[in-house]
Design a protein around this motif. Structure first.
Motif, PDB file in Angstrom:
ATOM      1  N   ALA A 240       0.864  -1.281  -0.040  1.00 36.19           N
ATOM      2  CA  ALA A 240       0.013   0.022   0.064  1.00 36.19           C
ATOM      3  C   ALA A 240       0.893   1.264  -0.037  1.00 36.19           C
ATOM      4  O   ALA A 240       1.438   1.722   1.027  1.00 36.19           O
ATOM      5  CB  ALA A 240      -0.792  -0.027   1.320  1.00 36.19           C
ATOM      6  N   VAL A 241       0.846   2.012  -1.182  1.00 40.15           N
ATOM      7  CA  VAL A 241       1.806   3.421  -1.240  1.00 40.15           C
ATOM      8  C   VAL A 241       0.872   4.332  -1.472  1.00 40.15           C
ATOM      9  O   VAL A 241       1.488   5.499  -1.976  1.00 40.15           O
ATOM     10  CB  VAL A 241       2.719   3.201  -2.235  1.00 40.15           C
ATOM     11  CG1 VAL A 241       3.620   1.885  -1.764  1.00 40.15           C
ATOM     12  CG2 VAL A 241       2.265   2.672  -3.639  1.00 40.15           C
ATOM     13  N   THR A 242      -0.379   4.393  -1.549  1.00 36.13           N
ATOM     14  CA  THR A 242      -1.282   5.569  -1.781  1.00 36.13           C
ATOM     15  C   THR A 242      -0.865   6.770  -1.089  1.00 36.13           C
ATOM     16  O   THR A 242      -0.730   6.502   0.342  1.00 36.13           O
ATOM     17  CB  THR A 242      -2.852   5.054  -1.537  1.00 36.13           C
ATOM     18  OG1 THR A 242      -3.065   3.971  -2.419  1.00 36.13           O
ATOM     19  CG2 THR A 242      -3.595   6.327  -1.865  1.00 36.13           C
ATOM     20  N   GLY A 243      -0.753   7.798  -1.594  1.00 27.35           N
ATOM     21  CA  GLY A 243      -0.253   9.179  -0.972  1.00 27.35           C
ATOM     22  C   GLY A 243       1.105   9.181  -0.560  1.00 27.35           C
ATOM     23  O   GLY A 243       1.492  10.122   0.018  1.00 27.35           O
ATOM     24  N   TRP A 244       2.000   8.359  -1.015  1.00 27.70           N
ATOM     25  CA  TRP A 244       3.433   8.408  -0.680  1.00 27.70           C
ATOM     26  C   TRP A 244       4.139   9.408  -1.766  1.00 27.70           C
ATOM     27  O   TRP A 244       3.431   9.690  -2.659  1.00 27.70           O
ATOM     28  CB  TRP A 244       4.017   7.265  -1.077  1.00 27.70           C
ATOM     29  CG  TRP A 244       3.734   6.078   0.176  1.00 27.70           C
ATOM     30  CD1 TRP A 244       2.768   5.984   0.915  1.00 27.70           C
ATOM     31  CD2 TRP A 244       4.450   4.898   0.621  1.00 27.70           C
ATOM     32  NE1 TRP A 244       2.838   5.036   1.836  1.00 27.70           N
ATOM     33  CE2 TRP A 244       3.904   4.141   1.581  1.00 27.70           C
ATOM     34  CE3 TRP A 244       6.011   4.479   0.031  1.00 27.70           C
ATOM     35  CZ2 TRP A 244       4.523   3.000   2.197  1.00 27.70           C
ATOM     36  CZ3 TRP A 244       6.302   3.479   0.995  1.00 27.70           C
ATOM     37  CH2 TRP A 244       5.756   2.702   1.837  1.00 27.70           C
ATOM     38  N   SER A 245       5.195  10.001  -1.261  1.00 28.44           N
ATOM     39  CA  SER A 245       5.867  11.090  -2.168  1.00 28.44           C
ATOM     40  C   SER A 245       6.348  10.626  -3.453  1.00 28.44           C
ATOM     41  O   SER A 245       6.120  11.472  -4.429  1.00 28.44           O
ATOM     42  CB  SER A 245       7.147  11.557  -1.362  1.00 28.44           C
ATOM     43  OG  SER A 245       6.791  11.988  -0.074  1.00 28.44           O
ATOM     44  N   THR A 246       6.676   9.417  -3.611  1.00 26.85           N
ATOM     45  CA  THR A 246       7.377   8.938  -4.703  1.00 26.85           C
ATOM     46  C   THR A 246       6.674   8.048  -5.488  1.00 26.85           C
ATOM     47  O   THR A 246       6.257   7.706  -6.543  1.00 26.85           O
ATOM     48  CB  THR A 246       8.919   8.766  -4.653  1.00 26.85           C
ATOM     49  OG1 THR A 246       9.595   9.999  -4.348  1.00 26.85           O
ATOM     50  CG2 THR A 246       9.603   8.298  -6.098  1.00 26.85           C
ATOM     51  N   LEU A 247       6.694   6.828  -4.659  1.00 25.18           N
ATOM     52  CA  LEU A 247       6.035   5.383  -5.036  1.00 25.18           C
ATOM     53  C   LEU A 247       4.565   5.637  -5.365  1.00 25.18           C
ATOM     54  O   LEU A 247       3.768   6.033  -4.567  1.00 25.18           O
ATOM     55  CB  LEU A 247       6.331   4.221  -4.030  1.00 25.18           C
ATOM     56  CG  LEU A 247       7.672   3.754  -4.034  1.00 25.18           C
ATOM     57  CD1 LEU A 247       7.644   2.645  -3.086  1.00 25.18           C
ATOM     58  CD2 LEU A 247       8.291   3.591  -5.240  1.00 25.18           C
ATOM     59  N   ARG A 248       3.937   5.141  -6.416  1.00 29.28           N
ATOM     60  CA  ARG A 248       2.687   5.237  -6.616  1.00 29.28           C
ATOM     61  C   ARG A 248       1.849   3.851  -6.789  1.00 29.28           C
ATOM     62  O   ARG A 248       0.620   3.612  -6.653  1.00 29.28           O
ATOM     63  CB  ARG A 248       2.506   5.954  -8.164  1.00 29.28           C
ATOM     64  CG  ARG A 248       2.894   7.221  -8.225  1.00 29.28           C
ATOM     65  CD  ARG A 248       1.807   8.214  -7.268  1.00 29.28           C
ATOM     66  NE  ARG A 248       2.224   9.563  -7.404  1.00 29.28           N
ATOM     67  CZ  ARG A 248       2.854  10.156  -6.512  1.00 29.28           C
ATOM     68  NH1 ARG A 248       3.268   9.725  -5.493  1.00 29.28           N
ATOM     69  NH2 ARG A 248       2.988  11.511  -6.699  1.00 29.28           N
ATOM     70  N   GLN A 249       2.760   2.929  -7.197  1.00 28.50           N
ATOM     71  CA  GLN A 249       2.327   1.530  -7.166  1.00 28.50           C
ATOM     72  C   GLN A 249       3.479   0.415  -7.359  1.00 28.50           C
ATOM     73  O   GLN A 249       4.088   0.820  -8.050  1.00 28.50           O
ATOM     74  CB  GLN A 249       1.359   1.259  -8.528  1.00 28.50           C
ATOM     75  CG  GLN A 249       0.523  -0.122  -8.438  1.00 28.50           C
ATOM     76  CD  GLN A 249      -0.316  -0.151 -10.037  1.00 28.50           C
ATOM     77  OE1 GLN A 249      -0.211   0.934 -10.508  1.00 28.50           O
ATOM     78  NE2 GLN A 249      -1.033  -1.011 -10.061  1.00 28.50           N
ATOM     79  N   VAL A 250       3.017  -0.644  -6.573  1.00 33.78           N
ATOM     80  CA  VAL A 250       4.080  -1.637  -6.765  1.00 33.78           C
ATOM     81  C   VAL A 250       3.167  -3.095  -7.345  1.00 33.78           C
ATOM     82  O   VAL A 250       2.513  -3.341  -6.371  1.00 33.78           O
ATOM     83  CB  VAL A 250       4.756  -2.184  -5.647  1.00 33.78           C
ATOM     84  CG1 VAL A 250       5.723  -3.264  -5.533  1.00 33.78           C
ATOM     85  CG2 VAL A 250       5.442  -0.759  -5.141  1.00 33.78           C
TER      86      VAL A 250
END
Length: 187
Positions: free
Chosen positions: A133-143
């Protein structure tokens, strides 16, 4: 003598005024958070052949200057490559992963997510489109999961933009190892 003092004084005033107009020499901007990674392809050697360790987990973490992806192995780290690509292909399918973000990093490890002798899965993602879960992160958008086939495993990483990143292997935990991929928040 008085004229000489006035000339020297006028020269000093003109020199000072000129330096104020020009200002100090501009120093090159320091790298963001000291990051000097660049965005070129990254690769590392590990196991000479698949089978000595398998992929067991994928996780991520947020840091002040970068977002981190970690791929865990049950043994020594496998050979790997990580690079920006226009699209990340899915293993054994004629399609690419649909990744969110302005750029995509293809991560390929020379190991499987299943036991080569028994075929038993060593890693089965709950949701192949959202490994972490990376929703709202600065750089990662999806893994996303690109599959594991014939000793190769692919993971697609959607990132906000084409940004500096690094990849390296760390030992542990235990007899295992982990591939770490850090993607900077900005240049």
């Amino acid at each position: 003598m008085e004229m000489r003092k006035m000339t020297i004084g006028a020269t000093v005033v003109v020199a000072l005024a000129g330096s104020l107009l020009v200002g100090p020499a501009t120093a090159a901007a320091a790298p963001y958070c000291g990051i000097t990674w660049g965005s070129t392809d990254k690769a590392g050697s590990g196991l000479p052949a698949p089978g000595a360790g398998t992929l067991t987990n994928v996780r991520a973490g947020r840091h002040d200057c970068y977002d981190r992806l970690v791929i865990d192995f049950s043994g020594p780290a496998a050979r790997y490559s990580a690079r920006y690509v226009p699209a990340v292909p899915h293993q054994a399918k004629s399609e690419s992963l649909a990744l969110r973000g302005g750029a995509a990093i293809e991560v390929v490890v020379r190991t499987s997510a299943y036991d080569l002798m028994t075929g038993a899965a060593t890693y089965t993602p709950d949701d192949p489109d959202e490994l972490v879960a990376v929703t709202g992160w600065s750089t990662l958008r999806q893994v996303a999961w690109g599959g594991s086939f014939e000793g190769y495993t692919t993971i697609g990483v959607g990132v906000r933009a084409h940004l500096p990143f690094q990849a390296f292997v760390l030992p542990g935990p235990g007899a295992g190892s982990r591939l770490v991929i850090d993607v900077a928040h900005r240049w």
